[in-house]
Each structure stands twice: as structure tokens, then as C-alpha cells.
Write a protein that holds these residues in place. Structure first.
Motif, PDB file in Angstrom:
ATOM      1  N   ALA A   1       8.029  -5.123  -2.058  1.00 48.09           N
ATOM      2  CA  ALA A   1       6.873  -4.234  -2.244  1.00 48.09           C
ATOM      3  C   ALA A   1       7.202  -3.135  -3.253  1.00 48.09           C
ATOM      4  O   ALA A   1       6.332  -2.711  -4.025  1.00 48.09           O
ATOM      5  CB  ALA A   1       6.471  -3.610  -0.910  1.00 48.09           C
ATOM      6  N   PHE A   2       8.437  -2.681  -3.261  1.00 43.50           N
ATOM      7  CA  PHE A   2       8.839  -1.564  -4.124  1.00 43.50           C
ATOM      8  C   PHE A   2       9.292  -2.073  -5.496  1.00 43.50           C
ATOM      9  O   PHE A   2       9.077  -1.412  -6.510  1.00 43.50           O
ATOM     10  CB  PHE A   2       9.912  -0.740  -3.401  1.00 43.50           C
ATOM     11  CG  PHE A   2       9.430  -0.378  -2.022  1.00 43.50           C
ATOM     12  CD1 PHE A   2       8.498   0.628  -1.851  1.00 43.50           C
ATOM     13  CD2 PHE A   2       9.816  -1.110  -0.904  1.00 43.50           C
ATOM     14  CE1 PHE A   2       7.969   0.915  -0.600  1.00 43.50           C
ATOM     15  CE2 PHE A   2       9.301  -0.828   0.359  1.00 43.50           C
ATOM     16  CZ  PHE A   2       8.380   0.188   0.510  1.00 43.50           C
TER      17      PHE A   2
ATOM     18  N   ALA B   1      -5.347   6.014   0.974  1.00 46.84           N
ATOM     19  CA  ALA B   1      -5.006   4.711   1.567  1.00 46.84           C
ATOM     20  C   ALA B   1      -6.259   3.841   1.678  1.00 46.84           C
ATOM     21  O   ALA B   1      -6.240   2.652   1.363  1.00 46.84           O
ATOM     22  CB  ALA B   1      -4.368   4.914   2.934  1.00 46.84           C
ATOM     23  N   GLU B   2      -7.372   4.451   2.103  1.00 40.97           N
ATOM     24  CA  GLU B   2      -8.638   3.709   2.214  1.00 40.97           C
ATOM     25  C   GLU B   2      -9.076   3.159   0.860  1.00 40.97           C
ATOM     26  O   GLU B   2      -9.592   2.050   0.762  1.00 40.97           O
ATOM     27  CB  GLU B   2      -9.756   4.665   2.670  1.00 40.97           C
ATOM     28  CG  GLU B   2      -9.807   4.929   4.135  1.00 40.97           C
ATOM     29  CD  GLU B   2     -11.013   5.820   4.489  1.00 40.97           C
ATOM     30  OE1 GLU B   2     -11.224   6.000   5.678  1.00 40.97           O
ATOM     31  OE2 GLU B   2     -11.723   6.313   3.579  1.00 40.97           O
TER      32      GLU B   2
ATOM     33  N   ILE C   1       9.902   8.267   4.117  1.00 43.89           N
ATOM     34  CA  ILE C   1      10.398   7.261   5.060  1.00 43.89           C
ATOM     35  C   ILE C   1       9.308   6.209   5.205  1.00 43.89           C
ATOM     36  O   ILE C   1       8.146   6.541   5.451  1.00 43.89           O
ATOM     37  CB  ILE C   1      10.703   7.864   6.445  1.00 43.89           C
ATOM     38  CG1 ILE C   1      11.824   8.902   6.347  1.00 43.89           C
ATOM     39  CG2 ILE C   1      11.083   6.767   7.441  1.00 43.89           C
ATOM     40  CD1 ILE C   1      12.076   9.645   7.651  1.00 43.89           C
ATOM     41  N   ILE C   2       9.686   4.963   5.005  1.00 37.44           N
ATOM     42  CA  ILE C   2       8.753   3.862   5.268  1.00 37.44           C
ATOM     43  C   ILE C   2       9.349   3.031   6.390  1.00 37.44           C
ATOM     44  O   ILE C   2      10.494   2.590   6.318  1.00 37.44           O
ATOM     45  CB  ILE C   2       8.547   2.980   4.027  1.00 37.44           C
ATOM     46  CG1 ILE C   2       7.825   3.793   2.956  1.00 37.44           C
ATOM     47  CG2 ILE C   2       7.701   1.763   4.352  1.00 37.44           C
ATOM     48  CD1 ILE C   2       8.637   3.996   1.758  1.00 37.44           C
ATOM     49  N   GLU C   3       8.557   2.847   7.436  1.00 41.96           N
ATOM     50  CA  GLU C   3       9.017   1.995   8.528  1.00 41.96           C
ATOM     51  C   GLU C   3       8.460   0.588   8.342  1.00 41.96           C
ATOM     52  O   GLU C   3       7.250   0.400   8.354  1.00 41.96           O
ATOM     53  CB  GLU C   3       8.504   2.520   9.870  1.00 41.96           C
ATOM     54  CG  GLU C   3       9.123   3.799  10.356  1.00 41.96           C
ATOM     55  CD  GLU C   3       8.520   4.192  11.699  1.00 41.96           C
ATOM     56  OE1 GLU C   3       7.634   5.073  11.693  1.00 41.96           O
ATOM     57  OE2 GLU C   3       8.901   3.617  12.735  1.00 41.96           O
ATOM     58  N   ASP C   4       9.353  -0.373   8.156  1.00 42.49           N
ATOM     59  CA  ASP C   4       8.936  -1.763   8.271  1.00 42.49           C
ATOM     60  C   ASP C   4       9.003  -2.078   9.761  1.00 42.49           C
ATOM     61  O   ASP C   4      10.060  -2.400  10.303  1.00 42.49           O
ATOM     62  CB  ASP C   4       9.843  -2.676   7.454  1.00 42.49           C
ATOM     63  CG  ASP C   4       9.425  -4.138   7.547  1.00 42.49           C
ATOM     64  OD1 ASP C   4       8.711  -4.482   8.518  1.00 42.49           O
ATOM     65  OD2 ASP C   4       9.815  -4.934   6.684  1.00 42.49           O
TER      66      ASP C   4
ATOM     67  N   MET D   1       0.846  -1.205   0.000  1.00 47.25           N
ATOM     68  CA  MET D   1       0.000   0.000   0.000  1.00 47.25           C
ATOM     69  C   MET D   1       0.879   1.252   0.000  1.00 47.25           C
ATOM     70  O   MET D   1       0.607   2.217  -0.721  1.00 47.25           O
ATOM     71  CB  MET D   1      -0.910   0.010   1.236  1.00 47.25           C
ATOM     72  CG  MET D   1      -2.092  -0.933   1.139  1.00 47.25           C
ATOM     73  SD  MET D   1      -3.126  -0.894   2.625  1.00 47.25           S
ATOM     74  CE  MET D   1      -3.723   0.802   2.600  1.00 47.25           C
ATOM     75  N   GLY D   2       1.926   1.229   0.794  1.00 48.19           N
ATOM     76  CA  GLY D   2       2.852   2.367   0.844  1.00 48.19           C
ATOM     77  C   GLY D   2       3.483   2.622  -0.510  1.00 48.19           C
ATOM     78  O   GLY D   2       3.573   3.772  -0.970  1.00 48.19           O
ATOM     79  N   ALA D   3       3.881   1.542  -1.173  1.00 46.08           N
ATOM     80  CA  ALA D   3       4.520   1.685  -2.493  1.00 46.08           C
ATOM     81  C   ALA D   3       3.548   2.304  -3.496  1.00 46.08           C
ATOM     82  O   ALA D   3       3.931   3.136  -4.318  1.00 46.08           O
ATOM     83  CB  ALA D   3       5.015   0.325  -2.981  1.00 46.08           C
TER      84      ALA D   3
END
Ligand code: PLP
Length: 367
Positions: free
Chosen positions: A79-80, A194-195, A141-144, A53-55
Motif C-alpha cells: 500500500a505504501f 477519508a470519505e 501509526i497504521i494498524e494492519d 486509503m491510509g497511504a
């Protein structure tokens, strides 16, 4: 397991609504909002889905670059790659499997779009310098945060730093639902989209809130939301978060007390906790001096009936990515690949079992 999982699943089933975003899902969403203060929290079927979803939200394009540690699970990078990005792998710290933040700036190019941080073992990456870098170079910034539930950096919950964050509720994590995950966004610009992405590219969520009079296909998306049966299981775990965390910390501390002499004697490296980080006791690991010592240790402890396991294989050397990697050596990542070993850590583990495991480890290093 906390013992209330089956009851809650029965309540979900008898409620007659077990598709996504039912009563238990709403309860879980509310929990993450109030307990951790995340702006948008959406249950997903996995951490992998939350990362995807972030990607999608980032609108990555083929050729964009994403910086990601090599010592992590495939999903942190995959994901990316699914969106056409090139992964630039970063090495770990000598003191900890977390990424070496001081080396990140040298990896940034004109094509860099994002930095993925992975809080290994639930221990925070040093976020302040990452945030400074991201601001300076205009990066996401994406936090895994797959392993990082209820863990903190300078008092603020992990998952609260990235534009997007992803948690896992896979059964190997502190809080679990068999399979499950959480997407978090800390930036209001992304919560509506996002939704939509989570609901097959439709504005169904806005429709159910009465904000639009019909819903349809408005964007890219997929089906990222879990059944309310999963959420019912998860709710049992969340209601008992403190009980679970306290038990895990007790186990972790007993391991540490029993084994700390080994580190003093220079025989192994034990988990390091920087002063800015808390310990959520996701995992207790040791780093052996060589791969041979680790193999011997695993065999010795197995002979007493306990299983120690190693962890990630460097992604820059993986069958899928080795020929796409730029050739840089990542020595710390490879060292953790070869020498790190994890000890059993789960809610039901008894003191007697812990002492048998550490007794066997101490015996191995004595010989
Ligand atoms: C477990 C884990 C994942 C994957 O989580 P799923 O919920 O199984 O998709 C991703 N990244 C890290 C660091 C993990 O530990």
C-alpha cells in the motif's frame, strides 16, 4: 457461515439499492462505532484497500520511509510502495511473530513517516512503546488489524490505536464476506477526507447528507466501497460475532490442551499470549525446530487427510523486494517463514476432527 447470509442478501436485492453505502452498510458502520468505539468506520472492498486509503491520507511522497514487519502479507507494505515509499523491514520477536518493538527506534531516520504494526494471529503488538516512539518522532501509526477483529490490548480494542487501521473480511478471517474490509480512523482530522478518497475523490457522501448542494471531484481517490450485497453478508456475520468467536476460542483451546505437552517437552513452540493481549482465536499455529521437521509433519498429517499450511514468506526476501532491501538479516522472520505451521480453524470444525489432527501430530513427534 451463520445461516442467515442468503436471507440478508435477498433483503438487500429486494430493497432495490445494492450499490455502496446502502442500508446494510450503514448498519455495519453503526455496529463498529458502538461495539468498538472507532471514530470513523468505513467498509471497503478489502483490507488492502483500507491500507491504501491510509497511504493516501498520509500524503506520502517518493523517498519517504515506512517501517513494516517482514513477516506479514504483501499488502502491509505494498500500500505504501504504491505511493513511492521505501519500506524498512523490521524483525519479529523470538517469542511471537509480532514485530520486536524494542528494535524499532534504531530503524527511524529523518525520512521515516510511519510505523505499520501487524497484530499477528489477532494478538496485540505491544502498543504503548510504539505510541511513545510515534509521538517522539512525529510518525503515523497504521494498524494492519486484518486478523484482529474483537481483540484487545490492555482492554482497548485493536484498530483503536493507529491514526488509521485496516481490518479484513476475506473468507480466511474470523468474520468474513468472501472479500471485504474496513477502514478505521481514530483521528477527526482525517474522517472527511477519508470519505472523499473512498468515493473516487468526490464529496458525494457530504452531498447525500445535504451538506453541499452539488458534488464533484475535490481530491485524489479511488472506488473503495463495497456493494450492499457484500455488506448484507457481512451483517449476518456481525450479528453472530459472539457465537463465531466463542466457537473459535473453543477450537483453539482444545488444540492447545491437546498439544501443550509438546511444548513442555521442548518439541515445538506454541502460540504465546502476552499478559496485555487477548486471544481472538484467529489462528492456531506451531513453530517447529527446523524446516525439515515441519515438512515431515505436514506430510504425516496429510496422510491422515488433513492439511496443515505454512504462512508468510519474509517480504524482505520476496522476488519483488529482495533487491530493494537494505541487506539486514531478519532471523526471526526467516525462522517463522521456514518453521511455522497453521492448523485448520473454522466454525464448522468438530471436536472429533480436532482430536484426529492433534492425535496425528502427537504421533509424528513421538516417532
Ligand atoms: C488477510 C490479510 C491482509 C489482506 O486482506 P484483504 O482483505 O484480502 O485485502 C492484509 N494483511 C494481513 C496481516 C492479513 O492477514
Amino acid at each position: 457461515m451463520t445461516g442467515t447470509e442468503l436471507d440478508n442478501i435477498a433483503r438487500a436485492v429486494t430493497s432495490g439499492k445494492i450499490s455502496g453505502d446502502g442500508g446494510f452498510t450503514k448498519r455495519c458502520h453503526e455496529f463498529f462505532k458502538t461495539k468498538f468505539g472507532f471514530k470513523a468506520s468505513l467498509l471497503t472492498t478489502s483490507c488492502t484497500d483500507a491500507l491504501e486509503m491510509g497511504a493516501l491520507l498520509m500524503k506520502l511522497e517518493p523517498g519517504d520511509e515506512v517501517i513494516c514487519p517482514s513477516f506479514t502479507f504483501s499488502s502491509s507494505a505494498n500500500a505504501f510502495v504504491l505511493r513511492g515509499a521505501k519500506i524498512v523491514f523490521a524483525d519479529s520477536l523470538p517469542s511471537h511473530p509480532n514485530v520486536d518493538v524494542s528494535k524499532l527506534e534504531s530503524l527511524i531516520t529523518k525520512r521515516t513517516k510511519a510505523i505499520v504494526v501487524v497484530h499477528y494471529a489477532g494478538v496485540a503488538v505491544d502498543m504503548d512503546p510504539v505510541i511513545t516512539l510515534a509521538k517522539k518522532h512525529n510518525l503515523f501509526i497504521i494498524e494492519d488489524a486484518a486478523q484482529a477483529i474483537d481483540s484487545y490490548y490492555k482492554g482497548k480494542p485493536l484498530g483503536g490505536f493507529g491514526e488509521f487501521s485496516a481490518f479484513s473480511f476475506h473468507e480466511t478471517k474470523n468474520i468474513q464476506a468472501g472479500e471485504g474490509g474496513l477502514f478505521v480512523s481514530n483521528d477527526d482530522r482525517f474522517s472527511k477526507r477519508a470519505e472523499i478518497i473512498r468515493e473516487k475523490g468526490t464529496n458525494r457522501s457530504a452531498f447525500f447528507r445535504g451538506e453541499v448542494d452539488k458534488y464533484g471531484w475535490v481530491d485524489l481517490g479511488s472506488s473503495f466501497l463495497p456493494s450492499d450485497i457484500i455488506a448484507a453478508f457481512l451483517w449476518s456475520q456481525l450479528e453472530n460475532l459472539d457465537v463465531i468467536q466463542n466457537k473459535r476460542k473453543q477450537i483453539w483451546n482444545r488444540y492447545y490442551e491437546n498439544l501443550k505437552s509438546l511444548e513442555k517437552e521442548g518439541k515445538v513452540q506454541l502460540p504465546f499470549l502476552p499478559s496485555y493481549a487477548t486471544n481472538n482465536a484467529h489462528c492456531f499455529y506451531m513453530v517447529c525446530p527446523t524446516q525439515e521437521v515441519r515438512a515431515g509433519l505436514i506430510a504425516h498429517v496429510r496422510s491422515k487427510g488433513y492439511q496443515l499450511v505454512f504462512h508468510y514468506q519474509s517480504l524482505h526476501k520476496s522476488p519483488f523486494y529482495a533487491d530493494k532491501h537494505d541487506g539486514r538479516e531478519l532471523v526471526q522472520s526467516d525462522r517463522y517463514t521456514d518453521c511455522l505451521v497453521r492448523l485448520p480453524l473454522y466454525f464448522e470444525l468438530s471436536d472429533t476432527q480436532i482430536d484426529e489432527i492433534t492425535g496425528s501430530i502427537l504421533e509424528y513427534f513421538k516417532n
